[in-house]
Design an enzyme around this catalytic site. Structure first.
Site, PDB file in Angstrom:
ATOM      1  N   ASP A  36       0.822  -1.210   0.000  1.00  0.00           N
ATOM      2  CA  ASP A  36       0.000   0.000   0.000  1.00  0.00           C
ATOM      3  C   ASP A  36       0.858   1.263   0.000  1.00  0.00           C
ATOM      4  O   ASP A  36       0.530   2.254  -0.645  1.00  0.00           O
ATOM      5  CB  ASP A  36      -0.899   0.031   1.245  1.00  0.00           C
ATOM      6  CG  ASP A  36      -1.981  -1.036   1.165  1.00  0.00           C
ATOM      7  OD1 ASP A  36      -1.976  -1.785   0.167  1.00  0.00           O
ATOM      8  OD2 ASP A  36      -2.801  -1.112   2.090  1.00  0.00           O
ATOM      9  N   PHE A  39       1.953   2.169  -3.346  1.00  0.00           N
ATOM     10  CA  PHE A  39       0.812   2.684  -4.096  1.00  0.00           C
ATOM     11  C   PHE A  39       0.541   4.138  -3.688  1.00  0.00           C
ATOM     12  O   PHE A  39       0.373   5.015  -4.540  1.00  0.00           O
ATOM     13  CB  PHE A  39      -0.425   1.821  -3.826  1.00  0.00           C
ATOM     14  CG  PHE A  39      -1.650   2.303  -4.549  1.00  0.00           C
ATOM     15  CD1 PHE A  39      -1.885   1.930  -5.860  1.00  0.00           C
ATOM     16  CD2 PHE A  39      -2.549   3.159  -3.925  1.00  0.00           C
ATOM     17  CE1 PHE A  39      -3.005   2.388  -6.537  1.00  0.00           C
ATOM     18  CE2 PHE A  39      -3.663   3.622  -4.591  1.00  0.00           C
ATOM     19  CZ  PHE A  39      -3.898   3.232  -5.909  1.00  0.00           C
ATOM     20  N   LYS A 118      -8.745   2.282  12.652  1.00  0.00           N
ATOM     21  CA  LYS A 118      -9.034   2.217  11.219  1.00  0.00           C
ATOM     22  C   LYS A 118      -8.893   0.763  10.770  1.00  0.00           C
ATOM     23  O   LYS A 118      -7.787   0.227  10.702  1.00  0.00           O
ATOM     24  CB  LYS A 118      -8.091   3.117  10.423  1.00  0.00           C
ATOM     25  CG  LYS A 118      -8.441   3.152   8.944  1.00  0.00           C
ATOM     26  CD  LYS A 118      -7.626   4.179   8.204  1.00  0.00           C
ATOM     27  CE  LYS A 118      -8.095   4.356   6.770  1.00  0.00           C
ATOM     28  NZ  LYS A 118      -8.151   3.114   5.994  1.00  0.00           N
ATOM     29  N   ARG A 139     -18.010  -0.631  -1.998  1.00  0.00           N
ATOM     30  CA  ARG A 139     -17.881   0.786  -2.297  1.00  0.00           C
ATOM     31  C   ARG A 139     -17.796   1.060  -3.805  1.00  0.00           C
ATOM     32  O   ARG A 139     -18.271   2.081  -4.278  1.00  0.00           O
ATOM     33  CB  ARG A 139     -16.625   1.331  -1.602  1.00  0.00           C
ATOM     34  CG  ARG A 139     -16.440   2.798  -1.855  1.00  0.00           C
ATOM     35  CD  ARG A 139     -15.435   3.399  -0.905  1.00  0.00           C
ATOM     36  NE  ARG A 139     -14.078   2.966  -1.196  1.00  0.00           N
ATOM     37  CZ  ARG A 139     -13.001   3.594  -0.723  1.00  0.00           C
ATOM     38  NH1 ARG A 139     -13.142   4.633   0.072  1.00  0.00           N
ATOM     39  NH2 ARG A 139     -11.803   3.160  -1.024  1.00  0.00           N
ATOM     40  N   LYS A 298     -12.860  11.779  13.948  1.00  0.00           N
ATOM     41  CA  LYS A 298     -14.026  12.430  13.343  1.00  0.00           C
ATOM     42  C   LYS A 298     -14.520  13.518  14.286  1.00  0.00           C
ATOM     43  O   LYS A 298     -14.686  13.254  15.491  1.00  0.00           O
ATOM     44  CB  LYS A 298     -15.151  11.408  13.141  1.00  0.00           C
ATOM     45  CG  LYS A 298     -14.757  10.262  12.207  1.00  0.00           C
ATOM     46  CD  LYS A 298     -15.774   9.136  12.231  1.00  0.00           C
ATOM     47  CE  LYS A 298     -15.289   7.978  11.360  1.00  0.00           C
ATOM     48  NZ  LYS A 298     -16.085   6.775  11.525  1.00  0.00           N
TER      49      LYS A 298
HETATM   50  S1  IVH Z   1     -15.299   6.570   8.238  1.00  0.00           S
HETATM   51  C1  IVH Z   1     -16.114   9.449   4.301  1.00  0.00           C
HETATM   52  N1  IVH Z   1     -14.265   4.974  10.019  1.00  0.00           N
HETATM   53  O1  IVH Z   1     -11.230   3.660   5.520  1.00  0.00           O
HETATM   54  C2  IVH Z   1     -15.490   8.176   4.703  1.00  0.00           C
HETATM   55  N2  IVH Z   1     -13.741   4.593   7.737  1.00  0.00           N
HETATM   56  O2  IVH Z   1     -10.365   5.888   3.377  1.00  0.00           O
HETATM   57  C3  IVH Z   1     -15.924   7.820   6.076  1.00  0.00           C
HETATM   58  N3  IVH Z   1     -12.291   2.671   7.366  1.00  0.00           N
HETATM   59  O3  IVH Z   1     -12.520   2.361   2.880  1.00  0.00           O
HETATM   60  C4  IVH Z   1     -15.262   6.584   6.501  1.00  0.00           C
HETATM   61  N4  IVH Z   1     -12.092   2.089   9.477  1.00  0.00           N
HETATM   62  O4  IVH Z   1     -13.926   1.626   4.818  1.00  0.00           O
HETATM   63  C5  IVH Z   1     -14.355   5.278   8.709  1.00  0.00           C
HETATM   64  N5  IVH Z   1     -13.417   3.624  11.723  1.00  0.00           N
HETATM   65  C6  IVH Z   1     -13.531   3.922  10.421  1.00  0.00           C
HETATM   66  C7  IVH Z   1     -12.875   3.165   9.428  1.00  0.00           C
HETATM   67  C8  IVH Z   1     -13.008   3.543   8.085  1.00  0.00           C
HETATM   68  C9  IVH Z   1     -11.750   1.798   8.234  1.00  0.00           C
HETATM   69  C10 IVH Z   1     -12.072   2.633   5.905  1.00  0.00           C
HETATM   70  C11 IVH Z   1     -13.297   2.839   5.071  1.00  0.00           C
HETATM   71  C12 IVH Z   1     -12.766   3.392   3.788  1.00  0.00           C
HETATM   72  C13 IVH Z   1     -11.450   3.962   4.174  1.00  0.00           C
HETATM   73  C14 IVH Z   1     -11.506   5.452   4.013  1.00  0.00           C
END
Ligand code: IVH
EC number: 6.5.1.2
Length: 703
Positions: A36, A39, A118, A139, A298
């Site tokens: 990654d 990338f 994450k 997605r 967030k």
């Molecule tokens: S919030 C507007 N919370 O990260 C996007 N995403 O680059 C809001 N991901 O593929 C995403 N853990 O699937 C959010 N606790 C988390 C997350 C998360 C993993 C992933 C998500 C997306 C990528 C975003």
């Protein structure tokens, strides 16, 4: 266009093509060929060039969208609101800048954040109409995803219907839940093991395995893969009592609807809170049952989120704080072979130094011959190296498309690189071993300790510290040399008084009177335990006949199959081993032929080890292994334990010190609980081994 500009434009096209290709491998084929981090580098380079030369941005640039268009195999679904991605931060400076922007845009002094791990899985959207799951999608490109409803329905942690505590009045007319589908690390290891057994494709990491499992045309396959879902937000909602104030209340609400929500979420204030959380999660990372690649911050107030809004592909109110990459690519300069204390040969990749997982790595394990073939590793290849936490770095994949024409295959040496004895790989085993046994310096200490152990030659007081000292200073080389030790030489050793030296010399002298079965056992022939040694002594009645027996003759002994027979014949087939045996006879070891080993109880059995390492958590302790361990076979675990002087038994009793339990462990696990025996998982075992190793080396350094 100036010459320079057209060159830049050409380079940007190259970057777009490369990113596109890697996107397809990642999203469509679930088999990426670069880490990654590589990338991200390509992506960032393209983004920077586009920023400097906006006139060169093309509408099809990968920076203009998320992911790739959905696979044709699944029906397409349009997301009601786009599924965007997150902006990344890698440094504390970038996190500070994020918080500053948030505060300035909102005109506030302190911002409250909802913070989460994450997940390293794949983003999913689930749509519920009047409380019933009606569709689920990947997605895709952020706007249109693949309809994988049938597959998602096989995931047990996804509720098919929503139950609201108030009896139904509060069920939203529409609710879109977003979250991540992933595979637990333990399930990933198990899947890869099964794939290997079936000679099918293995997956590089749990995320690819999860993606590959979810995007199956046959939902029955998905159902067998034990995928998990964690919710992290909502996409849209109509009606119901969905909280409108904060993100953290939203997650509480989802949790009340029985969506799995990560336990490690929290709310914090300001940059200090963000960074403290990041460090805490970073420390927990290895212990978590699933892979994460950072933390997500967030802004907690939903009203603030709305105010902050979005920039092209990502919200301004959220940030992904990524961990340093655990994978990197480098060049494989050569393959060395190391010989362990049990004689196992391990191929080790010599690498062009590369910074990965927070350290510079120059060597990485290749495990064994089969792994090299499976991954198709050749000397000269560009390889992906992974270093996760304290785990030994390993080569995980090869970039075959960039293989140089002079790349060379690896050949397992036919002779031990340490002692020159023949190497063997027995049928059914993955490991190749040195047959040098008593003679091989790499195995010498282990061989001598075993020789002296209570149930072998029973030389009391010859513990591992003393053996280390004697071997490291070239005072002894083989067990036969023990019998040539003089009192003066021994007493002259550090910390060895005349009295204890005298005791040991006495013990050595006393050990000369033994029985054949014990003597055979003391030679440390692979696969020859006490029972087999007893059978061999009884069957052959004398050493010479045993030493001359061929594989067929050996198999006439009860309970001796082809593997054990090979192992015995191989041992005596080595000139060095025969020499050591002759020397032992020459120093005056004598036995009553054909008698068995008297059974001593266990406590006495491990006394010699405890004498050498009274405080050790491994030496002299009894382990029982059960179930499937996430990253190693039980055979490997046994070797690691035995290499540190521990014993591995087949059944759990009051004498068992530890039960190491993997998944699917049954009655032994229950028995351990019943008897109150300490239970370890693989990670705890590794820590115990590492701690003991550290103890060992520090005491050695002291003496
Ligand atoms: S919030 C507007 N919370 O990260 C996007 N995403 O680059 C809001 N991901 O593929 C995403 N853990 O699937 C959010 N606790 C988390 C997350 C998360 C993993 C992933 C998500 C997306 C990528 C975003």
């Amino acid at each position: 266009m100036s010459e320079r500009l057209s060159e830049i434009s050409r380079h940007m096209q190259e970057l777009r093509d490369a990113i596109e290709l890697h996107n397809i491998r990642y999203y469509e084929l679930d088999t990426p060929t670069i880490p990654d981090a590589d990338f991200d580098k390509l992506f960032r380079e393209l983004e920077e060039l586009e920023q400097r030369h906006p006139q060169l941005i093309t509408p099809d640039s990968p920076t203009q969208r998320v992911g790739i268009p959905p696979l044709k195999a699944f029906p397409r679904v349009a997301h009601r609101t786009p599924m965007l991605s997150l902006s990344n931060a890698f440094t504390e400076g970038e996190v500070e800048a994020f918080d500053r922007r948030v505060r300035q845009s909102l005109g506030i002094d302190h911002a409250e954040y909802a913070v989460e791990p994450k997940f390293d899985g794949l983003a999913i959207s689930l749509c519920y109409e009047n409380g019933t799951l009606v569709s689920g999608a990947t997605r895709g490109d952020g706007y249109i995803g693949e309809d994988v409803t049938l597959n998602l329905k096989t995931i047990r942690s996804i509720p098919l219907g929503l139950k609201v505590a108030d009896g139904g009045a509060g069920v939203p007319a529409f609710l879109e839940v977003r979250g991540e589908v992933l595979m637990l690390k333990a399930d990933f290891e198990r899947l890869n093991r099964q794939q290997r057994e079936k000679n099918e494709k293995t997956f590089i990491n749990p995320r690819n395995a999860a993606a590959g499992s979810l995007r199956q045309l046959d939902p029955r396959i998905t159902a067998n893969r034990n995928l998990r879902f964690f919710a992290y937000g909502i996409g849209a909602c109509e009606g119901g009592n969905v909280p409108q104030d904060t993100h953290s209340h939203l997650l509480d609400y989802l949790s009340s609807l029985r969506f799995p929500v990560m336990r490690e979420r929290r709310t914090v204030t300001g940059v200090a809170g963000l960074l403290e959380y990041h460090h805490e999660i970073s420390g927990l990372r290895e212990q978590l049952p699933y892979d994460i690649d950072g933390t997500v911050y967030k802004v907690n107030q939903l009203e603030y989120q709305e105010k902050l809004g979005f920039v092209s592909r990502a919200p301004r109110f959220a940030l992904a704080h990524k961990f340093p990459a655990q994978e990197a690519t480098t060049e494989l300069l050569g393959i060395d072979v190391q010989v362990g204390r049990t004689g196992a040969l391990t191929p080790v990749a010599r690498l062009k130094p590369v910074f990965v997982g927070g350290a510079t790595v120059t060597n990485a394990t290749l495990h064994n011959e089969d792994e090299i073939r499976r991954k198709d590793v050749m000397i000269g290849d560009r390889v992906t190296v992974r270093r996760a936490g304290d785990v030994i770095p390993e080569v995980v994949a090869v970039q075959k498309e960039s293989r140089p024409s002079d790349a060379k295959p690896f050949v397992m040496p036919r002779h031990c690189p340490v002692c020159g004895s023949r190497t063997v790989r027995l049928p059914g085993e993955t490991l190749t071993r040195c047959t040098g046994g008593l003679f091989c310096p790499a195995q010498r200490k282990q061989a001598i300790l075993h020789f002296a152990s209570r149930r072998a030659m029973n030389i009391h007081g010859l513990g591992d510290k003393l053996v280390d000292h004697l071997v490291d200073n070239a005072i002894i080389r083989t067990p036969a040399d023990l019998y040539k030790l003089g009192l003066a030489a021994l007493a002259a050793l550090d910390r060895m008084g005349e009295k204890s030296a005298g005791n040991i010399i006495n013990e050595i002298e006393k050990s000369k009177d033994t029985i054949l079965a014990r003597f055979i056992y003391s030679l440390g022939i692979r696969n020859v335990g006490e029972a087999t040694a007893r059978d061999l002594a009884r069957h052959f009645g004398g050493l010479d006949r045993l030493m001359e027996a061929d594989v067929e003759t050996l198999q006439q002994v009860s309970d001796v199959g082809p593997v054990v027979a090979q192992s015995i014949a191989g041992f005596f087939g080595e000139r060095h081993n025969r020499e050591v045996v002759e020397q032992l006879r020459a120093v005056g070891i004598r036995w009553k032929e054909d008698a068995g080993i008297q059974t001593a109880d266990h406590a006495a059995g491990s006394a010699h080890l405890e004498a050498g390492a009274a405080s050790s958590k491994i030496a002299g302790r009894i382990f029982v292994l059960t179930g499937t361990l996430p990253t190693m076979s039980r055979e490997e675990a046994r070797e690691k334990i035995e290499a540190m002087g521990g014993k591995v038994a087949g059944s759990v009793s009051k004498k068992t010190d530890y039960v190491v339990a993997g998944s699917d462990s049954g009655s032994k696990y229950d028995k351990a609980l019943e008897l109150g025996v300490a239970l370890l998982d693989e990670a705890e075992l590794m820590r115990l081994l590492q701690a003991s190793q550290a103890d060992d080396s520090s005491t050695q350094a002291d003496s």
